[in-house]
Motif scaffolding. Structure first.
Motif, PDB file in Angstrom:
ATOM      1  N   ILE A  10      -2.832  -4.699   1.447  1.00 21.00           N
ATOM      2  CA  ILE A  10      -2.460  -5.043   2.815  1.00 21.00           C
ATOM      3  C   ILE A  10      -2.523  -6.563   2.976  1.00 21.00           C
ATOM      4  O   ILE A  10      -3.610  -7.139   3.089  1.00 21.00           O
ATOM      5  CB  ILE A  10      -3.391  -4.371   3.842  1.00 21.00           C
ATOM      6  N   PRO A  11      -1.378  -7.250   2.976  1.00 22.68           N
ATOM      7  CA  PRO A  11      -1.377  -8.680   3.279  1.00 22.68           C
ATOM      8  C   PRO A  11      -1.702  -8.893   4.759  1.00 22.68           C
ATOM      9  O   PRO A  11      -1.230  -8.140   5.619  1.00 22.68           O
ATOM     10  CB  PRO A  11       0.055  -9.125   2.965  1.00 22.68           C
ATOM     11  N   VAL A  12      -2.491  -9.917   5.058  1.00 23.66           N
ATOM     12  CA  VAL A  12      -2.930 -10.168   6.433  1.00 23.66           C
ATOM     13  C   VAL A  12      -2.667 -11.631   6.776  1.00 23.66           C
ATOM     14  O   VAL A  12      -3.130 -12.529   6.071  1.00 23.66           O
ATOM     15  CB  VAL A  12      -4.435  -9.852   6.595  1.00 23.66           C
ATOM     16  N   TYR A  13      -1.932 -11.849   7.866  1.00 22.93           N
ATOM     17  CA  TYR A  13      -1.726 -13.228   8.324  1.00 22.93           C
ATOM     18  C   TYR A  13      -1.527 -13.241   9.837  1.00 22.93           C
ATOM     19  O   TYR A  13      -0.502 -12.789  10.355  1.00 22.93           O
ATOM     20  CB  TYR A  13      -0.522 -13.878   7.638  1.00 22.93           C
ATOM     21  N   ASN A  14      -2.537 -13.706  10.550  1.00 27.64           N
ATOM     22  CA  ASN A  14      -2.459 -13.914  12.001  1.00 27.64           C
ATOM     23  C   ASN A  14      -1.934 -12.691  12.762  1.00 27.64           C
ATOM     24  O   ASN A  14      -0.950 -12.774  13.505  1.00 27.64           O
ATOM     25  CB  ASN A  14      -1.595 -15.148  12.318  1.00 27.64           C
ATOM     26  N   LEU A  19      -4.267  -5.699  13.845  1.00 26.48           N
ATOM     27  CA  LEU A  19      -4.944  -5.443  12.576  1.00 26.48           C
ATOM     28  C   LEU A  19      -5.906  -4.256  12.635  1.00 26.48           C
ATOM     29  O   LEU A  19      -5.942  -3.438  11.700  1.00 26.48           O
ATOM     30  CB  LEU A  19      -5.686  -6.712  12.138  1.00 26.48           C
ATOM     31  N   GLU A  20      -6.669  -4.142  13.691  1.00 27.87           N
ATOM     32  CA  GLU A  20      -7.655  -3.059  13.754  1.00 27.87           C
ATOM     33  C   GLU A  20      -6.975  -1.692  13.772  1.00 27.87           C
ATOM     34  O   GLU A  20      -7.450  -0.745  13.140  1.00 27.87           O
ATOM     35  CB  GLU A  20      -8.567  -3.240  14.958  1.00 27.87           C
ATOM     36  N   ARG A  21      -5.861  -1.580  14.493  1.00 21.66           N
ATOM     37  CA  ARG A  21      -5.122  -0.314  14.495  1.00 21.66           C
ATOM     38  C   ARG A  21      -4.676   0.049  13.077  1.00 21.66           C
ATOM     39  O   ARG A  21      -4.798   1.196  12.651  1.00 21.66           O
ATOM     40  CB  ARG A  21      -3.900  -0.422  15.402  1.00 21.66           C
ATOM     41  N   SER A  92       0.215  -5.311   7.745  1.00 17.30           N
ATOM     42  CA  SER A  92      -0.964  -5.300   8.610  1.00 17.30           C
ATOM     43  C   SER A  92      -0.658  -5.156  10.094  1.00 17.30           C
ATOM     44  O   SER A  92      -1.572  -4.938  10.900  1.00 17.30           O
ATOM     45  CB  SER A  92      -1.785  -6.573   8.388  1.00 17.30           C
ATOM     46  N   ASP A  93       0.606  -5.267  10.497  1.00 15.01           N
ATOM     47  CA  ASP A  93       0.944  -5.004  11.901  1.00 15.01           C
ATOM     48  C   ASP A  93       1.560  -3.622  12.086  1.00 15.01           C
ATOM     49  O   ASP A  93       1.969  -3.256  13.192  1.00 15.01           O
ATOM     50  CB  ASP A  93       1.862  -6.085  12.466  1.00 15.01           C
ATOM     51  N   TYR A 209       6.481   1.778  11.511  1.00 13.78           N
ATOM     52  CA  TYR A 209       6.957   0.413  11.327  1.00 13.78           C
ATOM     53  C   TYR A 209       7.246  -0.211  12.692  1.00 13.78           C
ATOM     54  O   TYR A 209       8.091   0.270  13.437  1.00 13.78           O
ATOM     55  CB  TYR A 209       8.214   0.441  10.459  1.00 13.78           C
ATOM     56  N   MET A 210       6.505  -1.251  12.999  1.00  8.97           N
ATOM     57  CA  MET A 210       6.580  -1.868  14.321  1.00  8.97           C
ATOM     58  C   MET A 210       7.525  -3.073  14.300  1.00  8.97           C
ATOM     59  O   MET A 210       7.343  -4.002  13.507  1.00  8.97           O
ATOM     60  CB  MET A 210       5.189  -2.320  14.767  1.00  8.97           C
TER      61      MET A 210
END
Length: 328
Positions: A10-14, A19-21, A92-93, A209-210
């Protein structure tokens, strides 16, 4: 824990608001033998603290903090450190159903793990309107790798996305995401299918997918979005050489890439040379696309809109988009 270890990258950026969901949906997976790799790609918001908190909460979570290198770099880093026999990606979103991993794993198990890759469908959710599109039809099929590429080119249930797939990690020995590029999935997914004699497909939406107003898909045009054309053409060149019978399919994908890029350029007045080149490509290939019975209705509608000129196309496409994304 006798079942194989599966790594989730899971790549995470801002993405502090989402993210928590995402992480809650991953920790709730019914398939428990997981390695959850969170690649914090130089976040400047509270995403950094959130991933650290989840690492303390669950021992399966592995956090990598790195200088910002972009989505492809983060995915590649995740591949390099993954220990699982199988690998899947989640953005991550986005978020996933609680049986996302289990469902994909069971697709592979049904044929005694003869296939190296399984996929599921997406439910695309437009956050601004609340509308959604479920890309699945509820069926399950075993496809050849070649057939999966063909269906991907026609947007026929099979998607190019890096996520919503579970693959043997060994497939990534020969595949890396192109760093510094947008729309990196089109450069990689066909290479995964190409390594597979068979692909297990469950056309059931397990991945959510958001599409947000400021996503890569919806944000304004910039020259880097032309990456889609180059990578699609590269894919077409490779596939046409190895699978000559798929030339009609790859041409359709090239046309789709032009329409998609053109739609990103509707509100800009510069980049006229690039826009004219796209329009010329579309005109040259109109007959072949319109006569192909497998061409999706969206493409044929695009050509009909263009018949009345570019200005009409701009207005008509805007109306089409509102209908497509409105709340169901």
């Amino acid at each position: 824990m006798s079942r194989p270890l599966i790594s989730i990258v899971i790549p995470v950026y801002n993405v502090e608001a989402y993210l928590e969901r995402c992480l809650d949906s991953v920790l709730a997976q019914t398939y428990r033998n997981l390695e959850i790799i969170l690649v914090d790609d130089g976040s400047t918001d509270s995403s950094t603290q959130i991933v650290d908190r989840y690492a303390h909460k669950d021992s399966r979570v592995v956090v990598i903090h790195q200088t910002n290198g972009g989505l492809s770099n983060a995915r590649n880093h995740g591949i390099d450190v993954a220990n699982g026999e199988y690998l899947t990606f989640i953005d991550s979103d986005d978020y996933v159903a609680t049986d996302y991993v289990e469902y994909l794993y069971q697709l592979l198990a049904k044929n005694n793990f003869q296939s190296k890759l399984a996929l599921c469908s997406l439910k695309t959710i437009f956050t601004q309107t609340g509308g959604f599109i479920d890309a699945g039809n509820g069926s399950e099929q075993t496809l050849s790798g070649e057939k999966a590429i063909e269906m991907m080119c026609y947007h026929d249930l099979v998607d190019t996305c890096a996520y919503a797939k579970l693959a043997k990690k060994e497939l990534y020995d020969k595949v890396r995401f192109p760093e510094g590029k947008l729309f990196e999935d089109i450069a990689t997914t066909y290479k995964l299918f190409d390594q597979c004699e068979t692909v297990e497909c469950g056309f059931v939406a397990k991945y959510f997918y958001m599409i947000r107003g400021n996503s890569i898909v919806t944000s304004g045009f910039k020259p880097s979005k032309l990456d889609l054309l180059a990578m699609t053409d590269e894919m077409a060149s490779y596939v046409n050489q190895k699978y000559p019978s798929l030339k009609a399919a790859t041409l359709r994908r090239q046309v789709y890439a032009r329409f998609s890029t053109l739609n990103q350029m509707l509100t800009v007045t510069d980049y006229k040379a690039e826009r004219d080149e796209i329009l010329n490509f579309l005109r040259r290939n109109r007959k072949a696309i319109m006569s192909d019975p497998r061409t999706p209705k969206r493409d044929k509608l695009g050509y009909l809109m263009l018949t009345f000129g570019f200005n009409f196309y701009k207005l008509a496409w805007s109306g089409y988009l509102k209908v497509k994304t409105r709340k169901h």
